[in-house]
Design a protein around this motif. Sequence first.
Motif, PDB file in Angstrom:
ATOM      1  N   LEU A 244      -8.275  -2.060  -5.299  1.00  0.00           N
ATOM      2  CA  LEU A 244      -9.297  -2.084  -4.250  1.00  0.00           C
ATOM      3  C   LEU A 244      -8.758  -2.636  -2.938  1.00  0.00           C
ATOM      4  N   GLU A 245      -7.725  -3.457  -3.029  1.00  0.00           N
ATOM      5  CA  GLU A 245      -7.177  -4.083  -1.822  1.00  0.00           C
ATOM      6  C   GLU A 245      -6.508  -3.076  -0.896  1.00  0.00           C
ATOM      7  N   LEU A 246      -6.260  -1.861  -1.354  1.00  0.00           N
ATOM      8  CA  LEU A 246      -5.598  -0.846  -0.534  1.00  0.00           C
ATOM      9  C   LEU A 246      -6.573  -0.012   0.291  1.00  0.00           C
ATOM     10  N   ILE A 247      -7.845  -0.068  -0.044  1.00  0.00           N
ATOM     11  CA  ILE A 247      -8.807   0.872   0.542  1.00  0.00           C
ATOM     12  C   ILE A 247      -8.877   0.763   2.053  1.00  0.00           C
ATOM     13  N   GLN A 248      -9.003  -0.433   2.591  1.00  0.00           N
ATOM     14  CA  GLN A 248      -9.162  -0.573   4.044  1.00  0.00           C
ATOM     15  C   GLN A 248      -7.967   0.006   4.792  1.00  0.00           C
ATOM     16  N   LEU A 249      -6.764  -0.259   4.324  1.00  0.00           N
ATOM     17  CA  LEU A 249      -5.565   0.273   4.973  1.00  0.00           C
ATOM     18  C   LEU A 249      -5.518   1.789   4.851  1.00  0.00           C
ATOM     19  N   GLN A 250      -5.805   2.308   3.662  1.00  0.00           N
ATOM     20  CA  GLN A 250      -5.766   3.754   3.455  1.00  0.00           C
ATOM     21  C   GLN A 250      -6.816   4.459   4.300  1.00  0.00           C
ATOM     22  N   LEU A 251      -8.009   3.879   4.378  1.00  0.00           N
ATOM     23  CA  LEU A 251      -9.082   4.495   5.146  1.00  0.00           C
ATOM     24  C   LEU A 251      -8.777   4.472   6.640  1.00  0.00           C
ATOM     25  N   ALA A 252      -8.253   3.339   7.127  1.00  0.00           N
ATOM     26  CA  ALA A 252      -7.893   3.244   8.544  1.00  0.00           C
ATOM     27  C   ALA A 252      -6.812   4.256   8.898  1.00  0.00           C
ATOM     28  N   THR A 253      -5.829   4.412   8.025  1.00  0.00           N
ATOM     29  CA  THR A 253      -4.762   5.386   8.260  1.00  0.00           C
ATOM     30  C   THR A 253      -5.314   6.803   8.269  1.00  0.00           C
ATOM     31  N   GLN A 254      -6.202   7.102   7.332  1.00  0.00           N
ATOM     32  CA  GLN A 254      -6.826   8.426   7.289  1.00  0.00           C
ATOM     33  C   GLN A 254      -7.547   8.740   8.595  1.00  0.00           C
ATOM     34  N   PHE A 255      -8.408   7.838   9.024  1.00  0.00           N
ATOM     35  CA  PHE A 255      -9.188   8.080  10.234  1.00  0.00           C
ATOM     36  C   PHE A 255      -8.287   8.213  11.466  1.00  0.00           C
ATOM     37  N   GLU A 256      -7.325   7.312  11.603  1.00  0.00           N
ATOM     38  CA  GLU A 256      -6.460   7.320  12.783  1.00  0.00           C
ATOM     39  C   GLU A 256      -5.626   8.592  12.856  1.00  0.00           C
ATOM     40  N   ASN A 257      -5.127   9.052  11.721  1.00  0.00           N
ATOM     41  CA  ASN A 257      -4.324  10.282  11.717  1.00  0.00           C
ATOM     42  C   ASN A 257      -5.148  11.486  12.126  1.00  0.00           C
ATOM     43  N   TRP A 258      -6.320  11.617  11.540  1.00  0.00           N
ATOM     44  CA  TRP A 258      -7.165  12.785  11.846  1.00  0.00           C
ATOM     45  C   TRP A 258      -7.656  12.758  13.289  1.00  0.00           C
TER      46      TRP A 258
END
Length: 381
Positions: A244-258
């Motif tokens: 669960l500790e990875l979600i914020q980083l993964q989500l931020a990366t997803q949004f920023e890339n798109w």
Amino acid sequence: MDPGPAHKSGAEDWQCPFLCHRGLVNYQISVKGSNLFKLEVRLLDAENKVVANGTGTQGQLKVPGVSLWWPYLMHERPAYLYSLEIRGKGFDWPLLVKDFNLLRWLGANAFRTSHYPYAEEVMQMCDRYGIVVIDECPGVGLALPQFFNNVSLHHHMQVMEEVVRRDKNHPAVVMWSVANEPASHLESAGYYLKMVIAHTKSLDPSRPVTFVSNSNYAADKGAPYVDVICLNSYYSWYHDYGHLELIQLQLATQFENWYKKYQKPIIQSEYGAETIAGFHQDPPLMFTEEYQKSLLEQYHLGLDQKRRKYVVGELIWNFADFMTEQSPTRVLGNKKGIFTRQRQPKSAAFLLRERYWKIANETRYPHSVAKSQCLENSPFT
């Protein structure tokens, strides 16, 4: 002489001029039989009072002083979509009323018809309850290259014509979705989606058009043609199990890339976790109510970083548990629901209720977040 029944060649087109609050209804009627007839058109309100009238087989009715349906006010004041995906298979009035009352209890304001148009009665309920709808066609399962051919394209366009024709006059509908999770990384998918989206825009230029993607941002061939980017991602569920500790980083990366690549508003159109009601574990483990709740909390922290910028919506999969075919990945069906199949709340339902009403009050009082209304005093409790 009786000329026979009148047939509408197209449903009335409802236009909403936001500044003057005057309703316009364009109509066109064809009559089979004799040409010797007199035609009068009357528009009635909910109390069956005549609010506009006209004559002839085509024209425009003008309705002064209309009360705008809430979602149209989003054009004057930006809003944020927050809700759950609702399954629409089958039709049952008591269950439909129950589900809409649960949406009110949650404070939710939207859903997507995943992955097909729902019954017309569902759309009527959305109109009455003020629920925003992303209206999706049955364009699901387009996973192989051979699916993106001219025969399929022609049929897909016909389907969008049927969807738009049936639902375009529902004020609840604010967006069209032409597909769910197509193989949009394929070259052939790019042209295919471009044509379907362009055709849908020609049918209804007033609403944005999208499709729901789970492709890589750099490889998606359909994203350049949508108005809003809809993304499905299941961090810490279908991969990185338990992290669960990875979600914020993964989500931020997803949004920023798109957003960096396409510069378009984004909706998180699916996220969630399978949860068996009554399963508990500390620390939280997969399939427990604690895990679902913790996963949503991590997503919400990531969403809150972007929702005042370019993220314009969040839709959880799913509203309630539902049955699926048997497989080793399912436990008596899909258990990603916030409610059970019997519509009993899991722990995450109370988390969402607190979040959705908080967002609703922020939207209602954008200059005074502290001026929040008590849930018990809400008309939706």
